[in-house]
Design an enzyme around this catalytic site. Structure first.
Site, PDB file in Angstrom:
ATOM      1  CB  SER A 134       2.173   3.784  -1.500  1.00  0.00           C
ATOM      2  OG  SER A 134       3.300   2.944  -1.342  1.00  0.00           O
ATOM      3  CG  ASN A 162      -2.820  -7.253   2.850  1.00  0.00           C
ATOM      4  OD1 ASN A 162      -2.728  -8.071   3.758  1.00  0.00           O
ATOM      5  ND2 ASN A 162      -2.052  -7.297   1.760  1.00  0.00           N
ATOM      6  CG  HIS A 221      -0.443  -9.394  -1.851  1.00  0.00           C
ATOM      7  ND1 HIS A 221       0.899  -9.122  -1.867  1.00  0.00           N
ATOM      8  CD2 HIS A 221      -1.071  -8.249  -1.501  1.00  0.00           C
ATOM      9  CE1 HIS A 221       1.082  -7.842  -1.522  1.00  0.00           C
ATOM     10  NE2 HIS A 221      -0.093  -7.298  -1.303  1.00  0.00           N
ATOM     11  N   GLY A 261       4.210  -0.745  -0.457  1.00  0.00           N
ATOM     12  CA  GLY A 261       5.064  -0.547   0.713  1.00  0.00           C
ATOM     13  C   GLY A 261       6.251   0.365   0.461  1.00  0.00           C
ATOM     14  CD  GLU A 305       3.671  -8.108   0.358  1.00  0.00           C
ATOM     15  OE1 GLU A 305       2.953  -8.646   1.219  1.00  0.00           O
ATOM     16  OE2 GLU A 305       3.854  -6.869   0.296  1.00  0.00           O
ATOM     17  CD  GLU A 363      -2.291  -4.689  -3.821  1.00  0.00           C
ATOM     18  OE1 GLU A 363      -2.622  -3.912  -2.919  1.00  0.00           O
ATOM     19  OE2 GLU A 363      -1.713  -5.752  -3.607  1.00  0.00           O
ATOM     20  CE  LYS A 407       1.060  -5.604   2.447  1.00  0.00           C
ATOM     21  NZ  LYS A 407       2.043  -5.074   1.515  1.00  0.00           N
TER      22      LYS A 407
HETATM   23  P1  PGA Z   1       0.785  -0.772   0.998  1.00  0.00           P
HETATM   24  O1  PGA Z   1       0.387  -2.307   0.663  1.00  0.00           O
HETATM   25  O2  PGA Z   1      -0.509   0.001   1.109  1.00  0.00           O
HETATM   26  O3  PGA Z   1       1.514  -0.853   2.307  1.00  0.00           O
HETATM   27  O4  PGA Z   1       1.618  -0.286  -0.123  1.00  0.00           O
HETATM   28  C1  PGA Z   1      -0.667  -2.599  -0.218  1.00  0.00           C
HETATM   29  C2  PGA Z   1      -0.798  -4.084  -0.380  1.00  0.00           C
HETATM   30  O5  PGA Z   1       0.232  -4.783  -0.432  1.00  0.00           O
HETATM   31  O6  PGA Z   1      -1.915  -4.611  -0.469  1.00  0.00           O
END
Ligand code: PGA
Length: 246
Positions: free
Chosen positions: A208, A9, A93, A169, A95, A163, A11
């Site tokens: 992560s 992903n 997601h 992140g 976010e 997640e 983003k």
């Molecule tokens: P990350 O993001 O691996 O940077 O923690 C995962 C995601 O948001 O899908």
């Protein structure tokens, strides 16, 4: 019986330069034993499709609208993504749930649109740190699963990504015990709802995931791959995660 899926992903990251990495990944993974997908931002999809054509890495997007077409300024339909060469689309997601107030019902409608367009939706869910610290993690993810995963004839097209919001992140990865507990509950809920067909639904972990923790995470029962953010932008970070899943 389930094939692992490692999905990147990007983003709101990526550029022409990062796309060169896709061609490299495509060359390196000529006969992968897991499924691999990259989900770049919308404007990079056509070039991404070109970079990946003829290879074994699939293209995905990061969101879609639930409607087929219409007056939805700024939105993109699942059908348009399929026409752009996508096989996958991330929906729900955290976010987007946080920034745009997306509800479980919105997410389920998007997932239905995705399967209708022949895409595999990667349906995201996960608890916040407050919910985990209050002992509510399992209730929250069960509720999100119930509301966000749509009824469908073909359950094999569904992918669910757990997640935990606090692990995205942050570099703070959930422990294998925490991951195992949640994934077992998600699988049990899916079995209740879909019966034996639930065995076909892949459950990814995200938050992560890096080269140094991927192997331990993939060894957990009911983990069928990962949704990877930061570590999916560079082939040198992403390739070891693919290797750990094969
Ligand atoms: P990350 O993001 O691996 O940077 O923690 C995962 C995601 O948001 O899908």
């Amino acid at each position: 019986m389930r094939r692992n899926l490692v999905a990147g992903n990007w983003k709101m990251n990526g550029s022409g330069e990062t796309l060169a990495g896709l061609a490299e990944l495509s060359r390196t993974n000529q006969s992968p034993t897991c499924d691999i997908a990259i989900c770049p931002p919308f404007p990079l999809l056509p070039a991404g499709a070109t970079a990946l054509s003829g290879g074994h890495i699939a293209l995905g997007a990061q969101d879609c609208h639930a409607a087929f077409s219409g007056a939805h300024t700024g939105d993109v339909s699942a059908q348009m993504l399929a026409e752009a060469g996508c096989d996958y689309v991330i929906v729900g997601h955290s976010e987007r749930r946080a920034a745009y107030g997306e509800t479980d019902a919105n997410v389920a409608a998007k997932a239905t649109a995705a399967t209708g367009a022949g895409l595999q939706p990667i349906i995201c869910l996960g608890e916040t740190i407050d919910q985990r610290q209050s002992g509510l993690a399992l209730d929250v993810v069960s509720e999100q699963l119930k509301g966000s995963v749509p009824e469908t004839e073909d359950a094999s097209r569904l992918v669910v990504a757990y997640e935990p919001v606090w692990a995205i992140g942050t570099g703070e990865v959930a422990t294998v015990t925490q991951i195992a507990e949640v994934h077992d509950v998600l699988r049990a809920n899916l079995l209740d709802r879909f019966g034996a067909r639930a065995e076909q639904i892949r459950l990814l972990y995200g938050g992560s995931v890096k080269a140094n923790n991927a192997k331990d995470i993939f060894a957990v029962a009911n983990v069928d791959g990962a949704l990877v953010g930061g570590a999916s932008l560079q082939p040198s970070d992403f390739q070891p995660i693919i290797d750990a899943a094969t």
